[in-house]
Design an enzyme around this catalytic site. Sequence first.
Site, PDB file in Angstrom:
ATOM      1  N   ALA A  17      -6.765 -35.042 -25.040  1.00  0.00           N
ATOM      2  CA  ALA A  17      -8.042 -34.858 -25.911  1.00  0.00           C
ATOM      3  C   ALA A  17      -8.559 -36.397 -26.383  1.00  0.00           C
ATOM      4  O   ALA A  17      -7.934 -37.124 -26.673  1.00  0.00           O
ATOM      5  CB  ALA A  17      -7.844 -33.954 -26.750  1.00  0.00           C
ATOM      6  N   ARG A  42      -3.095 -30.967 -17.821  1.00  0.00           N
ATOM      7  CA  ARG A  42      -3.054 -30.168 -16.483  1.00  0.00           C
ATOM      8  C   ARG A  42      -3.557 -31.232 -15.258  1.00  0.00           C
ATOM      9  O   ARG A  42      -3.154 -30.772 -14.186  1.00  0.00           O
ATOM     10  CB  ARG A  42      -3.971 -28.862 -16.827  1.00  0.00           C
ATOM     11  CG  ARG A  42      -3.201 -27.679 -17.354  1.00  0.00           C
ATOM     12  CD  ARG A  42      -4.009 -26.599 -17.551  1.00  0.00           C
ATOM     13  NE  ARG A  42      -3.301 -25.644 -18.406  1.00  0.00           N
ATOM     14  CZ  ARG A  42      -3.908 -24.464 -18.936  1.00  0.00           C
ATOM     15  NH1 ARG A  42      -5.067 -24.297 -18.498  1.00  0.00           N
ATOM     16  NH2 ARG A  42      -3.077 -23.582 -19.505  1.00  0.00           N
ATOM     17  N   LEU A  82      -6.315 -28.607 -27.772  1.00  0.00           N
ATOM     18  CA  LEU A  82      -6.911 -27.788 -26.614  1.00  0.00           C
ATOM     19  C   LEU A  82      -8.265 -27.167 -27.053  1.00  0.00           C
ATOM     20  O   LEU A  82      -8.622 -27.246 -28.049  1.00  0.00           O
ATOM     21  CB  LEU A  82      -5.830 -26.789 -26.095  1.00  0.00           C
ATOM     22  CG  LEU A  82      -4.578 -27.298 -25.625  1.00  0.00           C
ATOM     23  CD1 LEU A  82      -3.701 -26.096 -25.508  1.00  0.00           C
ATOM     24  CD2 LEU A  82      -4.690 -28.036 -24.325  1.00  0.00           C
ATOM     25  N   HIS A  87      -6.285 -22.395 -28.805  1.00  0.00           N
ATOM     26  CA  HIS A  87      -5.387 -22.446 -29.992  1.00  0.00           C
ATOM     27  C   HIS A  87      -4.411 -21.536 -30.256  1.00  0.00           C
ATOM     28  O   HIS A  87      -3.180 -21.814 -30.715  1.00  0.00           O
ATOM     29  CB  HIS A  87      -6.347 -23.029 -31.087  1.00  0.00           C
ATOM     30  CG  HIS A  87      -7.307 -24.285 -30.939  1.00  0.00           C
ATOM     31  ND1 HIS A  87      -7.919 -24.972 -32.116  1.00  0.00           N
ATOM     32  CD2 HIS A  87      -7.117 -25.093 -29.915  1.00  0.00           C
ATOM     33  CE1 HIS A  87      -8.407 -26.212 -31.620  1.00  0.00           C
ATOM     34  NE2 HIS A  87      -8.161 -26.115 -30.581  1.00  0.00           N
ATOM     35  N   LYS A 105      -8.974 -28.184 -35.671  1.00  0.00           N
ATOM     36  CA  LYS A 105      -9.731 -26.699 -36.172  1.00  0.00           C
ATOM     37  C   LYS A 105     -10.548 -26.181 -35.128  1.00  0.00           C
ATOM     38  O   LYS A 105     -10.896 -27.193 -34.211  1.00  0.00           O
ATOM     39  CB  LYS A 105     -10.583 -27.506 -37.511  1.00  0.00           C
ATOM     40  CG  LYS A 105     -11.552 -28.158 -37.449  1.00  0.00           C
ATOM     41  CD  LYS A 105     -11.672 -29.276 -36.256  1.00  0.00           C
ATOM     42  CE  LYS A 105     -13.053 -30.094 -36.256  1.00  0.00           C
ATOM     43  NZ  LYS A 105     -13.186 -30.622 -35.051  1.00  0.00           N
ATOM     44  N   ARG A 179     -17.372 -27.785 -26.351  1.00  0.00           N
ATOM     45  CA  ARG A 179     -17.995 -27.089 -27.446  1.00  0.00           C
ATOM     46  C   ARG A 179     -19.279 -25.920 -26.993  1.00  0.00           C
ATOM     47  O   ARG A 179     -19.742 -25.502 -27.851  1.00  0.00           O
ATOM     48  CB  ARG A 179     -18.456 -28.361 -28.247  1.00  0.00           C
ATOM     49  CG  ARG A 179     -17.199 -29.022 -28.981  1.00  0.00           C
ATOM     50  CD  ARG A 179     -17.987 -30.365 -29.677  1.00  0.00           C
ATOM     51  NE  ARG A 179     -16.942 -31.149 -30.244  1.00  0.00           N
ATOM     52  CZ  ARG A 179     -16.248 -31.922 -29.643  1.00  0.00           C
ATOM     53  NH1 ARG A 179     -16.512 -32.188 -28.203  1.00  0.00           N
ATOM     54  NH2 ARG A 179     -15.515 -32.797 -30.069  1.00  0.00           N
TER      55      ARG A 179
END
Length: 374
Positions: A17, A42, A82, A87, A105, A179
């Site tokens: 990430a 992945r 992730l 999560h 979060k 998002r």
Amino acid sequence: MSSTVPGPLRFGLLGAARIGPDALLTPAKSHSEVVVDAVACRDPARGIKYARTHGIRRHYTGPGCYQQLLDDSEIDVVYVALPNALHFEWTMRALEAGKHVLVEKPIADAAHEARQIFALAEKKGLVVLEAIHFTFHPATQRVKAIIDSGELGNVKSIVAEFAVPSILSSLFFLKDDIRFRYDLGGGCTMDMGVYPLAAIRYLTGSESTAPKVRTATALGQPATTRIDRGMHAAFEFPSSVTGETYADFAMPGWGPFGLIPRMPKLSVKVALEGGDIEYYNYPLAGSYHWIKVKPRKGRARTEKAYKHPDGTGDASWTTYRYQLEAFVDKVRGRTPQYWTDPQTTVLQMECVEGMYAAAGMPPRIRSTYTTPVI
């Protein structure tokens, strides 16, 4: 819940990430008890590049890479970075594998999922923490100390904002950003929105109780996308204290046709009986902040706090670094300078659910992962 592992704690990242360097990789460099030892991604090309770029010794790639990392006996702690919708599943799987967990979060997509996570962690004797990092920073704690001191009387209202101007949005969010995907638990309230919500709860001492959501307005095109580009919400706390939060991925400009860009909104403003407090840049106080205290009587002052009152910490530490310090202390069985109670995290998710409901939006997508019987 202590770890008896000799030597540094070995962290493994689930997900290559973009938040990884700020949230863990850089803070780990100044912590003698932390080594980031592996990453799972992945996409083979991306995972290999990420490991090489950040000096991570080992990498797992391909369809089964996440579980391979969890099965690695050399990994003590898993950092879950992730998409939101994953999560819950991978935090639960990590706990089942006997790993401590630091999870981005929100901890999950629903309050009942958060409860299951903490129940399993308690059963297994493991540490799990949702990474709402700014509450660990001395500046945030200093603001709370001023409020709690009674210097300015009781709190009357609190407003917290975290919004990126639309002109800058593309610098932070990709066009195909996770998002913006409902199926991955997207939405501003699930991302930037947790910060102002956590701020008003922490600073009013309402971590063990959930404020009542009075109104919420989703911004953007929530009816067609099920995604809130932004959210404005109003809350009611005990003793008639009112609260407001505003978060926005792409805050519109103002003036004719909205062409004049706005400045980023990064402040918490607290109105008290005897004056006001403004805390600027609370989400990333380690880089820069100020605390303006304006009594109705007497001189105004500006404070900054980069270390704890007892001198612990370091002025160079980010909010993430302070969080890592507390997390490692907790895993090692030491008493952290500050710790987020599990109930605080569960109630945070209840508030998020309440905001979406008040805004007339569907709840975030639930995980289909079947948890073990606890």
